[in-house]
Design a protein around this motif. Structure first.
Motif, PDB file in Angstrom:
ATOM      1  N   VAL A  88      -0.172   5.880  -3.042  1.00 40.43           N
ATOM      2  CA  VAL A  88      -0.758   5.118  -1.942  1.00 40.43           C
ATOM      3  C   VAL A  88      -1.586   3.967  -2.494  1.00 40.43           C
ATOM      4  O   VAL A  88      -1.562   2.845  -1.954  1.00 40.43           O
ATOM      5  CB  VAL A  88      -1.632   6.041  -1.063  1.00 40.43           C
ATOM      6  N   GLU A  89      -2.310   4.229  -3.575  1.00 35.70           N
ATOM      7  CA  GLU A  89      -3.144   3.174  -4.173  1.00 35.70           C
ATOM      8  C   GLU A  89      -2.304   1.984  -4.618  1.00 35.70           C
ATOM      9  O   GLU A  89      -2.746   0.828  -4.526  1.00 35.70           O
ATOM     10  CB  GLU A  89      -3.929   3.741  -5.365  1.00 35.70           C
ATOM     11  N   ASP A  90      -1.088   2.239  -5.101  1.00 35.05           N
ATOM     12  CA  ASP A  90      -0.201   1.146  -5.502  1.00 35.05           C
ATOM     13  C   ASP A  90       0.160   0.271  -4.303  1.00 35.05           C
ATOM     14  O   ASP A  90       0.230  -0.960  -4.417  1.00 35.05           O
ATOM     15  CB  ASP A  90       1.082   1.695  -6.131  1.00 35.05           C
ATOM     16  N   VAL A  91       0.385   0.897  -3.165  1.00 32.71           N
ATOM     17  CA  VAL A  91       0.740   0.138  -1.955  1.00 32.71           C
ATOM     18  C   VAL A  91      -0.457  -0.689  -1.497  1.00 32.71           C
ATOM     19  O   VAL A  91      -0.316  -1.876  -1.167  1.00 32.71           O
ATOM     20  CB  VAL A  91       1.197   1.086  -0.830  1.00 32.71           C
ATOM     21  N   VAL A  92      -1.652  -0.080  -1.497  1.00 32.08           N
ATOM     22  CA  VAL A  92      -2.861  -0.805  -1.095  1.00 32.08           C
ATOM     23  C   VAL A  92      -3.106  -1.991  -2.030  1.00 32.08           C
ATOM     24  O   VAL A  92      -3.386  -3.109  -1.579  1.00 32.08           O
ATOM     25  CB  VAL A  92      -4.088   0.127  -1.093  1.00 32.08           C
ATOM     26  N   ASP A  93      -2.976  -1.766  -3.332  1.00 30.70           N
ATOM     27  CA  ASP A  93      -3.179  -2.849  -4.307  1.00 30.70           C
ATOM     28  C   ASP A  93      -2.199  -3.984  -4.076  1.00 30.70           C
ATOM     29  O   ASP A  93      -2.569  -5.172  -4.141  1.00 30.70           O
ATOM     30  CB  ASP A  93      -3.011  -2.313  -5.732  1.00 30.70           C
ATOM     31  N   ALA A  94      -0.944  -3.639  -3.801  1.00 28.66           N
ATOM     32  CA  ALA A  94       0.081  -4.664  -3.609  1.00 28.66           C
ATOM     33  C   ALA A  94      -0.202  -5.500  -2.365  1.00 28.66           C
ATOM     34  O   ALA A  94      -0.037  -6.733  -2.379  1.00 28.66           O
ATOM     35  CB  ALA A  94       1.459  -4.012  -3.503  1.00 28.66           C
ATOM     36  N   VAL A  95      -0.639  -4.856  -1.279  1.00 31.54           N
ATOM     37  CA  VAL A  95      -0.951  -5.595  -0.058  1.00 31.54           C
ATOM     38  C   VAL A  95      -2.154  -6.500  -0.281  1.00 31.54           C
ATOM     39  O   VAL A  95      -2.181  -7.653   0.165  1.00 31.54           O
ATOM     40  CB  VAL A  95      -1.222  -4.616   1.109  1.00 31.54           C
ATOM     41  N   GLU A  96      -3.145  -5.996  -1.005  1.00 31.37           N
ATOM     42  CA  GLU A  96      -4.329  -6.811  -1.295  1.00 31.37           C
ATOM     43  C   GLU A  96      -3.958  -8.036  -2.127  1.00 31.37           C
ATOM     44  O   GLU A  96      -4.378  -9.161  -1.834  1.00 31.37           O
ATOM     45  CB  GLU A  96      -5.365  -5.967  -2.037  1.00 31.37           C
ATOM     46  N   ILE A 126      -7.842   2.614   5.810  1.00 28.37           N
ATOM     47  CA  ILE A 126      -6.832   2.964   4.801  1.00 28.37           C
ATOM     48  C   ILE A 126      -6.118   4.259   5.161  1.00 28.37           C
ATOM     49  O   ILE A 126      -4.886   4.363   5.041  1.00 28.37           O
ATOM     50  CB  ILE A 126      -7.491   3.076   3.407  1.00 28.37           C
ATOM     51  N   SER A 127      -6.858   5.264   5.598  1.00 28.53           N
ATOM     52  CA  SER A 127      -6.241   6.550   5.913  1.00 28.53           C
ATOM     53  C   SER A 127      -5.295   6.463   7.110  1.00 28.53           C
ATOM     54  O   SER A 127      -4.451   7.336   7.309  1.00 28.53           O
ATOM     55  CB  SER A 127      -7.321   7.599   6.185  1.00 28.53           C
ATOM     56  N   THR A 128      -5.437   5.402   7.904  1.00 28.08           N
ATOM     57  CA  THR A 128      -4.557   5.197   9.058  1.00 28.08           C
ATOM     58  C   THR A 128      -3.378   4.302   8.714  1.00 28.08           C
ATOM     59  O   THR A 128      -2.218   4.658   8.916  1.00 28.08           O
ATOM     60  CB  THR A 128      -5.339   4.584  10.227  1.00 28.08           C
ATOM     61  N   TYR A 129      -3.686   3.115   8.162  1.00 30.66           N
ATOM     62  CA  TYR A 129      -2.642   2.119   7.908  1.00 30.66           C
ATOM     63  C   TYR A 129      -1.742   2.500   6.733  1.00 30.66           C
ATOM     64  O   TYR A 129      -0.596   2.051   6.667  1.00 30.66           O
ATOM     65  CB  TYR A 129      -3.266   0.752   7.666  1.00 30.66           C
ATOM     66  N   PHE A 130      -2.261   3.310   5.818  1.00 31.90           N
ATOM     67  CA  PHE A 130      -1.473   3.719   4.651  1.00 31.90           C
ATOM     68  C   PHE A 130      -1.280   5.230   4.638  1.00 31.90           C
ATOM     69  O   PHE A 130      -1.188   5.850   3.586  1.00 31.90           O
ATOM     70  CB  PHE A 130      -2.174   3.262   3.369  1.00 31.90           C
ATOM     71  N   SER A 131      -1.203   5.802   5.813  1.00 35.06           N
ATOM     72  CA  SER A 131      -1.055   7.253   5.921  1.00 35.06           C
ATOM     73  C   SER A 131       0.349   7.680   5.498  1.00 35.06           C
ATOM     74  O   SER A 131       1.288   6.869   5.435  1.00 35.06           O
ATOM     75  CB  SER A 131      -1.316   7.704   7.363  1.00 35.06           C
ATOM     76  N   GLU A 132       0.502   8.962   5.239  1.00 36.74           N
ATOM     77  CA  GLU A 132       1.810   9.493   4.850  1.00 36.74           C
ATOM     78  C   GLU A 132       2.844   9.259   5.941  1.00 36.74           C
ATOM     79  O   GLU A 132       4.008   8.964   5.667  1.00 36.74           O
ATOM     80  CB  GLU A 132       1.685  10.986   4.549  1.00 36.74           C
ATOM     81  N   ARG A 133       2.420   9.373   7.205  1.00 35.67           N
ATOM     82  CA  ARG A 133       3.362   9.178   8.307  1.00 35.67           C
ATOM     83  C   ARG A 133       3.836   7.724   8.391  1.00 35.67           C
ATOM     84  O   ARG A 133       5.007   7.463   8.693  1.00 35.67           O
ATOM     85  CB  ARG A 133       2.704   9.590   9.616  1.00 35.67           C
ATOM     86  N   ILE A 134       2.942   6.786   8.119  1.00 32.00           N
ATOM     87  CA  ILE A 134       3.335   5.372   8.145  1.00 32.00           C
ATOM     88  C   ILE A 134       4.263   5.062   6.971  1.00 32.00           C
ATOM     89  O   ILE A 134       5.317   4.432   7.127  1.00 32.00           O
ATOM     90  CB  ILE A 134       2.100   4.463   8.118  1.00 32.00           C
ATOM     91  N   LEU A 135       3.888   5.525   5.766  1.00 38.17           N
ATOM     92  CA  LEU A 135       4.708   5.253   4.588  1.00 38.17           C
ATOM     93  C   LEU A 135       6.071   5.932   4.689  1.00 38.17           C
ATOM     94  O   LEU A 135       7.058   5.456   4.099  1.00 38.17           O
ATOM     95  CB  LEU A 135       3.983   5.708   3.325  1.00 38.17           C
ATOM     96  N   ALA A 136       6.151   7.025   5.447  1.00 39.13           N
ATOM     97  CA  ALA A 136       7.433   7.696   5.628  1.00 39.13           C
ATOM     98  C   ALA A 136       8.408   6.858   6.451  1.00 39.13           C
ATOM     99  O   ALA A 136       9.603   7.170   6.521  1.00 39.13           O
ATOM    100  CB  ALA A 136       7.225   9.058   6.286  1.00 39.13           C
ATOM    101  N   ARG A 137       7.912   5.807   7.091  1.00 38.53           N
ATOM    102  CA  ARG A 137       8.785   4.908   7.864  1.00 38.53           C
ATOM    103  C   ARG A 137       9.499   3.897   6.970  1.00 38.53           C
ATOM    104  O   ARG A 137      10.267   3.064   7.467  1.00 38.53           O
ATOM    105  CB  ARG A 137       7.968   4.152   8.924  1.00 38.53           C
TER     106      ARG A 137
END
Length: 269
Positions: A88-96, A126-137
């Motif tokens: 998840v941290e990789d996704v957050v870093d990439a968006v930033e 972060i816990s909402t926008y990068f949640s497991e359910r969102i990333l599963a999409r």
């Protein structure tokens, strides 16, 4: 592989005495995806609303995909056909990093907000926008297919590109030209440096192959002349090495056993 008597072994080398060839890869398009919109808060400050559908599109634009394996899944990042498992941290870093490539003026062209206001909104959720359910999409539009050796060619992966090896040549190519994908941990941590066949004889491993196959003119240590040099034996050994390096399985694999050229009846050398 390596059946051609005129080219018994492809042009492999990663010797440090020459400069590596750098294969240029295409860069990710700089494209502002409107996953946010401005809103006026109760205190008349400018806030941000996040559009989840567009946010998922941004994740995909940045190369993140869901990889299904067995009964589970995990998130991977794919760039120029190179795949790595990510957190998840990789996704957050990439968006930033993605947002920081735009100036406030470029953001203002779309919405009356700044880059830091958008990032602050993401931090707060972060816990909402990068949640497991969102990333599963992040379902890929087509299955992630990994590159495999073919009947008439093999592939080897280096930092500066992949090498496609056929019976006659070895060609360095950028990963963006790979037909399938490759895991990042399959890539050897060194550059591929092409060499011409006449340069092979300088390498210690090549001399080793010559000596154990009895195909040398003068022994490198004793300097003794060899009147029984055997090119066919060296070619046979190189062919075996090519066979073992080629991961194409059309039928049951053959076992390879190396022995001395003469073995007595008792099994002693």
């Amino acid at each position: 592989m390596n059946r051609n008597p005129h080219s018994p072994f492809p042009r492999f080398s990663d010797s440090p005495d020459a400069a590596p060839v750098t294969m240029e890869e295409p860069e990710l398009e700089k494209k502002l995806i409107p996953f946010f919109s401005a809103k006026i808060n109760k205190d008349n400050t400018v806030g941000v609303t996040i559009n989840f559908l567009e946010l998922v599109k941004l994740f995909k634009h940045l190369g993140f995909k869901r990889y299904d394996k067995d009964e589970g899944h995990f998130i991977v990042h794919i760039k120029n056909n190179v795949v790595r498992e990510c957190s998840v941290e990789d996704v957050v870093d990439a968006v930033e990093e993605y947002l920081y490539q735009f100036s406030d003026e470029e953001i203002h062209e779309k919405q009356e907000v700044t880059v830091e206001v958008i990032i602050n909104k993401l931090y707060a959720g972060i816990s909402t926008y990068f949640s497991e359910r969102i990333l599963a999409r992040l379902r890929p539009s087509k299955p992630i297919r990994f590159n495999e050796h073919q009947k008439d060619r093999a592939f080897f992966y280096y930092r500066n590109g992949y090498v496609e090896v056929t019976e006659r040549e070895a060609t360095l190519k950028p990963y963006s030209q790979l037909e399938g994908c490759v895991w990042e941990n399959q890539i050897l941590d060194r550059d591929y440096i092409p060499k011409q066949p006449h340069q092979f004889r300088k390498f210690s491993f090549c001399r080793f192959v010559q000596i154990i196959s009895n195909n040398y003119d003068f022994h490198p240590e004793t300097k003794a002349a060899n009147s029984l040099a055997d090119p066919a034996r060296e070619l046979a050994l190189k062919t075996v090495m090519g066979y073992l390096l080629h991961a194409y399985f059309e039928r049951s694999l053959m076992g390879v056993i190396l022995t001395d050229s003469k073995i007595d009846e008792d099994g002693d050398n």
